[in-house]
Design an enzyme around this catalytic site. Structure first.
Site, PDB file in Angstrom:
ATOM      1  N   TYR A   1       0.993  -1.334  -0.413  1.00  0.00           N
ATOM      2  CA  TYR A   1      -0.587  -0.228  -0.164  1.00  0.00           C
ATOM      3  C   TYR A   1       0.773   1.145   0.367  1.00  0.00           C
ATOM      4  O   TYR A   1       0.707   2.062  -0.515  1.00  0.00           O
ATOM      5  CB  TYR A   1      -1.108   0.001   1.118  1.00  0.00           C
ATOM      6  CG  TYR A   1      -1.697   1.160   1.292  1.00  0.00           C
ATOM      7  CD1 TYR A   1      -3.078   0.928   0.867  1.00  0.00           C
ATOM      8  CD2 TYR A   1      -2.129   2.479   2.034  1.00  0.00           C
ATOM      9  CE1 TYR A   1      -3.797   2.204   0.351  1.00  0.00           C
ATOM     10  CE2 TYR A   1      -2.544   3.136   2.606  1.00  0.00           C
ATOM     11  CZ  TYR A   1      -4.162   3.401   1.273  1.00  0.00           C
ATOM     12  OH  TYR A   1      -5.036   4.385   0.959  1.00  0.00           O
ATOM     13  N   LYS A  58       1.132   4.393  -2.732  1.00  0.00           N
ATOM     14  CA  LYS A  58       1.041   5.534  -2.339  1.00  0.00           C
ATOM     15  C   LYS A  58       1.604   5.979  -2.414  1.00  0.00           C
ATOM     16  O   LYS A  58       1.874   7.134  -3.290  1.00  0.00           O
ATOM     17  CB  LYS A  58      -0.102   5.737  -1.035  1.00  0.00           C
ATOM     18  CG  LYS A  58      -0.958   4.701  -0.763  1.00  0.00           C
ATOM     19  CD  LYS A  58      -2.347   5.600  -2.249  1.00  0.00           C
ATOM     20  CE  LYS A  58      -3.640   4.862  -1.565  1.00  0.00           C
ATOM     21  NZ  LYS A  58      -5.020   5.421  -3.040  1.00  0.00           N
ATOM     22  N   ILE A  78      -9.974   7.612   7.326  1.00  0.00           N
ATOM     23  CA  ILE A  78     -11.130   8.387   6.716  1.00  0.00           C
ATOM     24  C   ILE A  78     -12.454   7.562   7.509  1.00  0.00           C
ATOM     25  O   ILE A  78     -12.066   6.548   6.835  1.00  0.00           O
ATOM     26  CB  ILE A  78     -10.959   8.953   5.662  1.00  0.00           C
ATOM     27  CG1 ILE A  78      -9.878  10.082   5.276  1.00  0.00           C
ATOM     28  CG2 ILE A  78     -12.377   9.602   5.246  1.00  0.00           C
ATOM     29  CD1 ILE A  78     -10.085  11.104   6.334  1.00  0.00           C
TER      30      ILE A  78
END
Ligand SMILES: NC(=O)c1ccc[n+]([C@@H]2O[C@H](COP(=O)([O-])OP(=O)(O)OC[C@H]3O[C@@H](n4cnc5c(N)ncnc54)[C@H](O)[C@@H]3O)[C@@H](O)[C@H]2O)c1
Length: 271
Positions: free
Chosen positions: A170, A174, A203
């Protein structure tokens, strides 16, 4: 040539009236919130995702909030470059222009290095990183027809730091989006196309719910506390709080903002 504001009003509602916003990864979370917020500014929407049911829910949410919004939806697997190209061409054909590309599609991956396969590497990087490159490339003919073109790429705080164990795939995907943003901003500045990158903190979206659901119940509170210890507000962000920054970046209030790597994270990467 540099990006210049045109005659459209720069402030107030309808800041994106008549403009066409393409959102990739629009079936839930931040993408759905973005669809609604962009529609509130008067934009036409071109929404794609691999999740057709979620896309329909987004379309209903938009039409419920801003009746009359022109919405085009399509199932696109962001691993499929030909499908991305077809969609970008369809959007340009239908609306005549692409003013905004909001590249929001992404997947999480958590796992030990020893367990990661080549397929894992390719899946995460194809969906999170390769798709962004080819979406921008495919949208370029449409973006060139815009007088105020803007690209917003969704990376993550995890593109700058390693926030947890097992995040290598990840994080690298990113991190690549941050470098891609800078390089594209440089390449596209002569065309007046701005390129910016968002780094959301934690989030509250389906991605985070899945992340917690995948761990043993007794670990969940501990990990939640660990994640929130970096947030100066000690809470998860809401999808609308990220989407609002995307909307700002797309408007003529942000005409001097490009190559920006912008955290929306209550200090998450700062402390
Ligand atoms: N939620 C967080 O805490 C957080 C933090 C930092 C960055 N992000 C990034 O924000 C973006 C939005 O994520 P979210 O939090 O709204 O989660 P989400 O899972 O609700 O949204 C991701 C969307 O991408 C879509 N998608 C996944 N694979 C796809 C594929 N192959 N083709 C097309 N669409 C595909 C999903 O269907 C989904 O609608 C992602 O890029 C994510 O990495 C999220």
């Amino acid at each position: 040539m540099t990006s210049t504001a045109d005659q459209r009003p720069a402030t107030g509602p309808g800041r994106l009236a008549g403009r066409t916003v393409l959102i990739a990864g629009a079936a839930g979370g931040q993408g759905r919130a973005g669809a609604v917020l962009f529609a509130r500014q008067g934009a036409n929407l071109a929404l794609c995702d691999i999740d057709e049911v979620g896309l329909e829910t987004t379309q209903d949410a938009v039409r419920g909030d801003v009746p009359g919004t022109d919405v085009l939806t399509a199932r696109v697997d962001m691993r499929d470059v030909a499908a991305i190209e077809r969609f970008a061409a369809e959007v340009t054909d239908r609306f005549g222009v692409i003013d905004v590309v909001y590249n929001n599609a992404g997947i999480n991956h958590v796992g030990a290095l020893a367990d990661a396969s080549e397929e894992d590497f390719e899946r995460v990087h194809d969906i999170n990183l390769k798709s962004a490159f080819f979406l921008v490339k495919a949208a370029l003919p449409g973006l060139k027809r815009s007088t105020s073109a803007s690209i917003i790429i969704v990376s993550s705080g995890a593109g700058l730091l390693a926030p947890a164990d097992g995040n290598a795939l990840y994080c690298s995907s990113k991190g690549g989006l941050i470098s891609l943003t800078r390089a594209l901003a440089r390449d596209l500045a002569p065309l007046g196309i701005r390129v910016n990158c968002l780094l959301p903190g934690p989030i509250e979206t389906p991605m985070v719910h899945k992340f917690f659901a995948a761990m043993p119940a007794e670990r969940q509170q501990e990990v939640r506390d660990e994640v929130l210890s970096r947030s100066l507000f000690k809470r998860f962000g809401q999808p609308e709080e990220v989407a609002a920054m995307a909307v700002f970046l797309a408007t003529d209030e942000a005409t001097y903002v490009t190559a920006g790597i912008i955290p929306v994270d209550a200090g998450w990467i700062a402390v």
